[in-house]
Design a protein around this motif. Structure first.
Motif, short mmCIF file in Angstrom:
data_model
loop_
_atom_site.label_atom_id
_atom_site.label_comp_id
_atom_site.label_asym_id
_atom_site.label_seq_id
_atom_site.Cartn_x
_atom_site.Cartn_y
_atom_site.Cartn_z
N GLN A 225 0.82 -1.21 0.00
CA GLN A 225 0.00 0.00 0.00
C GLN A 225 0.86 1.26 0.00
O GLN A 225 0.55 2.24 -0.70
CB GLN A 225 -0.93 -0.02 1.22
CG GLN A 225 -2.05 1.00 1.15
CD GLN A 225 -3.03 0.72 0.03
OE1 GLN A 225 -3.11 -0.40 -0.47
NE2 GLN A 225 -3.75 1.75 -0.40
N LYS A 228 2.19 1.77 -3.50
CA LYS A 228 1.17 2.26 -4.42
C LYS A 228 1.02 3.77 -4.29
O LYS A 228 1.01 4.50 -5.30
CB LYS A 228 -0.16 1.57 -4.14
CG LYS A 228 -0.23 0.11 -4.57
CD LYS A 228 -1.57 -0.50 -4.22
CE LYS A 228 -1.66 -1.96 -4.67
NZ LYS A 228 -2.96 -2.57 -4.31
N TRP A 229 0.89 4.25 -3.05
CA TRP A 229 0.74 5.68 -2.83
C TRP A 229 2.00 6.44 -3.24
O TRP A 229 1.93 7.54 -3.81
CB TRP A 229 0.41 5.95 -1.36
CG TRP A 229 -1.03 5.71 -1.03
CD1 TRP A 229 -1.58 4.56 -0.55
CD2 TRP A 229 -2.10 6.63 -1.17
NE1 TRP A 229 -2.93 4.72 -0.38
CE2 TRP A 229 -3.27 5.99 -0.75
CE3 TRP A 229 -2.18 7.95 -1.60
CZ2 TRP A 229 -4.52 6.61 -0.75
CZ3 TRP A 229 -3.42 8.57 -1.60
CH2 TRP A 229 -4.57 7.91 -1.18
N TYR A 258 -0.16 -0.28 -11.62
CA TYR A 258 0.59 0.97 -11.45
C TYR A 258 1.81 1.01 -12.36
O TYR A 258 2.26 2.09 -12.74
CB TYR A 258 0.98 1.14 -9.98
CG TYR A 258 -0.22 1.29 -9.08
CD1 TYR A 258 -0.72 2.55 -8.79
CD2 TYR A 258 -0.87 0.19 -8.56
CE1 TYR A 258 -1.84 2.71 -8.00
CE2 TYR A 258 -2.01 0.33 -7.76
CZ TYR A 258 -2.48 1.59 -7.49
OH TYR A 258 -3.60 1.73 -6.71
N THR A 283 -9.63 -1.78 -9.71
CA THR A 283 -8.48 -1.87 -8.81
C THR A 283 -8.16 -0.52 -8.18
O THR A 283 -7.94 -0.42 -6.98
CB THR A 283 -7.24 -2.39 -9.58
OG1 THR A 283 -7.53 -3.66 -10.14
CG2 THR A 283 -6.04 -2.51 -8.64
N ASP A 287 -8.36 0.58 -4.23
CA ASP A 287 -7.19 1.16 -3.55
C ASP A 287 -7.42 2.61 -3.15
O ASP A 287 -6.55 3.21 -2.50
CB ASP A 287 -5.96 1.09 -4.46
CG ASP A 287 -5.50 -0.33 -4.71
OD1 ASP A 287 -5.87 -1.21 -3.91
OD2 ASP A 287 -4.78 -0.57 -5.70
N THR A 289 -7.34 5.23 -5.01
CA THR A 289 -6.38 6.12 -5.67
C THR A 289 -6.94 6.70 -6.98
O THR A 289 -6.25 7.47 -7.65
CB THR A 289 -5.09 5.35 -6.00
OG1 THR A 289 -5.40 4.19 -6.79
CG2 THR A 289 -4.39 4.92 -4.73
#
Length: 433
Positions: A225, A228-229, A258, A283, A287, A289
Motif C-alpha cells: 500500500q 502504491k501511494w 501501477y 483496482t 485502492d 487512488t
C-alpha cells in the motif's frame, strides 16, 4: 480483550451460538487468556507499562482463532456468575458495536499510563468494527474528542493511533482537504497516513518511502500500500519511478496496474493513459487512488509535450493537438494554452509563433551550464541528511541506562519479549489495516 473478540464476530460467517450453549474452548486458548490476564494484572500492580505491552503482543497469536465462546469461558473462570460484572460483560459478547461503545465510554473515565497501551488497541477495534459495518462517519466526531483527550492526558501512543484512525476515516470518504488540515495541526512523522495528505511539500514522498522501508518484512500488505501511494505521489510530482520498484519480491502482481499507468505517463500517451485507467478502474477504486489518478492527465499531456519539444525544432499547434490526441471542441486553441502554460512553468524551453501557429523549440545547450546538476546533487545531500536525522531520532534509551548495568534477569526477559514479538510478527501475513 472483549473488543478484540467482537471484531471476529463481525466477519461474514454463520452466527456463533449463545455462550451458554457453546462448546468448550480449546485448552490452549483458555490457558493463553489466563496468561495474558495475569501479565496485565502484574503490570497494573507494579505500574510497569512494558508488561502491558507484552500482554498486547501475546494477543496477536490468539486473534485469528479467538471466538466468543473462549471469552465466555474466561469470564466464567475470572468472575463469579452472580456478579454484576459477569452479567454486564456476558451480555456484550454477541453485540459488536455495543461492546466497542461501552469500552470507549469506560476509557473516557480513566487516566492511567498503564492503560494507554490497551486503550490504543481498543481505539483501533472501535474504528474497525464501524468500518466493517460501513458507518465510519458516525464516529468521526468521537475520534476527534478522544484525540483531544489523549493530548490532554499526554498519551502519546493514543495520539498517534487516533491520528492514523482519523486520517483513515477521512481517506475512506475521500475528504482530502480535511485530512490535510488535520495533519498540518498535528505531527506524525513515521506512518504512511501522514504522507498521503501532506500535499504541500516533498515530505509527502519521503514519508511514504520511509514508511515502506521501516515496515517489517512480514507486513507485506502495508508495504504494498505504501508503494502504491508513493508511485502515485511521484507521478504527480513529475517523477518516473524506477523499474525496480515494481519488481520487488511479492509485489509484482499487486503493482502491475501501477506499472502500466507509469508507462503511460512516461511516454506521454493520453490514449494509452485512458485505456489503462479504464482497464484497472476497479483496482484503483478499491485502492482509493482513482481520484488522484484523474489528476495525472495533465502530467501525461505535459510529458508528451516535452517529448515533442525535444523531437521537433518547429511544429504546428495543430500537429501538437493530433500527437497529444486532444479530443476537445477546439484542440488547436487547447494545444496553444497547454504549450503556453508549459513554457511559463519551465517544463519546456520554447516560444510560440502566433502568426504562423508554430511552437519553436530552443536548442538544448550544455546541461552542466544549467542548475540541474546542482539540484540533483542537493536532493541527494538532503536524502542523506534526512536519513541521518531519522536514525538519531530512533536512538531511544531508557532513563539512567548509562548509570546501571542490565541484570541477567532483565536481559533474559527482554530477549524473551523480543523472541515472542518476532514469532508473532512472523505469523502475521499483513498489517492490522
Amino acid at each position: 480483550m472483549t473488543a478484540d473478540v467482537q471484531m471476529k464476530d463481525t466477519e461474514p460467517h454463520p452466527a456463533a451460538p449463545a455462550p451458554a450453549a457453546a462448546a468448550a474452548p480449546a485448552f490452549s486458548t483458555l490457558h493463553h487468556l489466563k496468561e495474558i490476564a495475569s501479565v496485565i494484572e502484574a503490570g497494573s500492580l507494579s505500574k510497569e507499562v512494558r508488561r502491558i505491552s507484552r500482554a498486547v503482543r501475546l494477543t496477536v497469536a490468539l486473534r485469528r482463532r479467538l471466538a466468543a465462546r473462549d471469552v465466555s469461558a474466561f469470564l466464567s473462570f475470572a468472575l463469579p456468575a452472580s456478579s454484576d460484572a459477569y452479567a454486564r460483560l456476558s451480555a456484550l459478547l454477541p453485540k459488536a458495536k455495543t461492546c466497542a461503545n461501552a469500552s470507549i465510554a469506560r476509557l473516557k473515565n480513566l487516566n492511567r499510563r498503564t492503560v494507554d497501551v490497551l486503550a490504543s488497541r481498543l481505539y483501533f477495534y472501535y474504528s474497525y468494527v464501524y468500518e466493517l459495518t460501513n458507518s465510519l462517519a458516525e464516529i468521526r466526531g468521537n475520534l476527534l474528542a478522544l484525540h483531544r483527550m489523549a493530548t490532554l492526558h499526554h498519551d502519546e501512543l493514543g495520539q498517534e493511533t487516533l491520528l492514523n484512525l482519523l486520517l483513515r476515516n477521512y481517506l475512506h470518504y475521500n475528504l482530502y482537504d480535511q485530512a490535510e488540515k488535520l495533519s498540518s495541526a498535528d505531527i506524525c512523522s513515521t506512518w504512511a497516513k501522514l504522507g498521503q495528505f501532506s500535499w504541500s511539500t516533498l515530505m509527502l514522498k519521503e514519508s511514504l518511502l520511509q514508511a515502506a522501508r521501516k515496515a517489517p518484512t512480514s507486513a507485506l500488505g502495508f508495504r504494498i500500500q505504501c508503494n502504491k501511494w508513493a508511485i502515485i505521489v511521484r507521478l504527480l510530482l513529475g517523477e518516473i519511478p524506477e523499474r525496480t520498484v515494481f519488481m520487488q519480491k511479492g509485489m509484482k502482481k499487486a503493482l502491475t496496474p501501477y506499472f502500466e499507468l507509469t508507462n503511460a505517463v512516461r511516454v506521454g500517451d493520453l490514449e494509452l493513459f485512458k485505456s489503462v485507467a479504464d482497464k484497472f478502474a476497479s483496482t484503483f477504486s478499491a485502492d482509493r487512488t482513482r481520484n488522484l489518478i484523474v489528476r495525472l492527465r495533465h502530467n501525461v499531456i505535459r510529458t508528451g509535450l516535452r517529448n515533442i519539444s525535444i523531437s521537433y525544432s518547429r511544429i504546428s499547434l495543430s500537429d501538437i493537438a493530433k500527437k497529444l490526441r486532444l479530443d476537445s471542441k477546439d484542440p488547436v486553441a487547447d494545444a496553444e494554452s497547454i504549450v503556453a502554460k508549459a513554457i511559463r512553468d519551465g517544463a519546456i524551453d520554447a516560444t510560440i509563433d502566433h502568426a504562423n501557429g508554430w511552437m519553436v523549440s530552443k536548442e538544448t545547450g550544455d546541461v552542466y551550464s544549467t542548475n540541474e546538476p546542482q539540484i540533483a546533487f542537493n536532493s541527494r545531500i538532503a536524502f542523506c541528511l534526512n536519513m541521518h536525522n531519522e536514525a538519531i531520532k530512533a536512538m531511544r534509551f531508557p532513563p539512567n541506562s548509562h548509570k546501571e548495568k542490565e541484570s541477567a534477569e532483565k536481559r533474559r526477559e527482554r530477549l524473551q519479549q523480543e523472541e515472542e514479538l518476532a514469532k508473532h510478527m512472523a505469523e502475521e501475513d499483513d498489517d492490522d489495516f
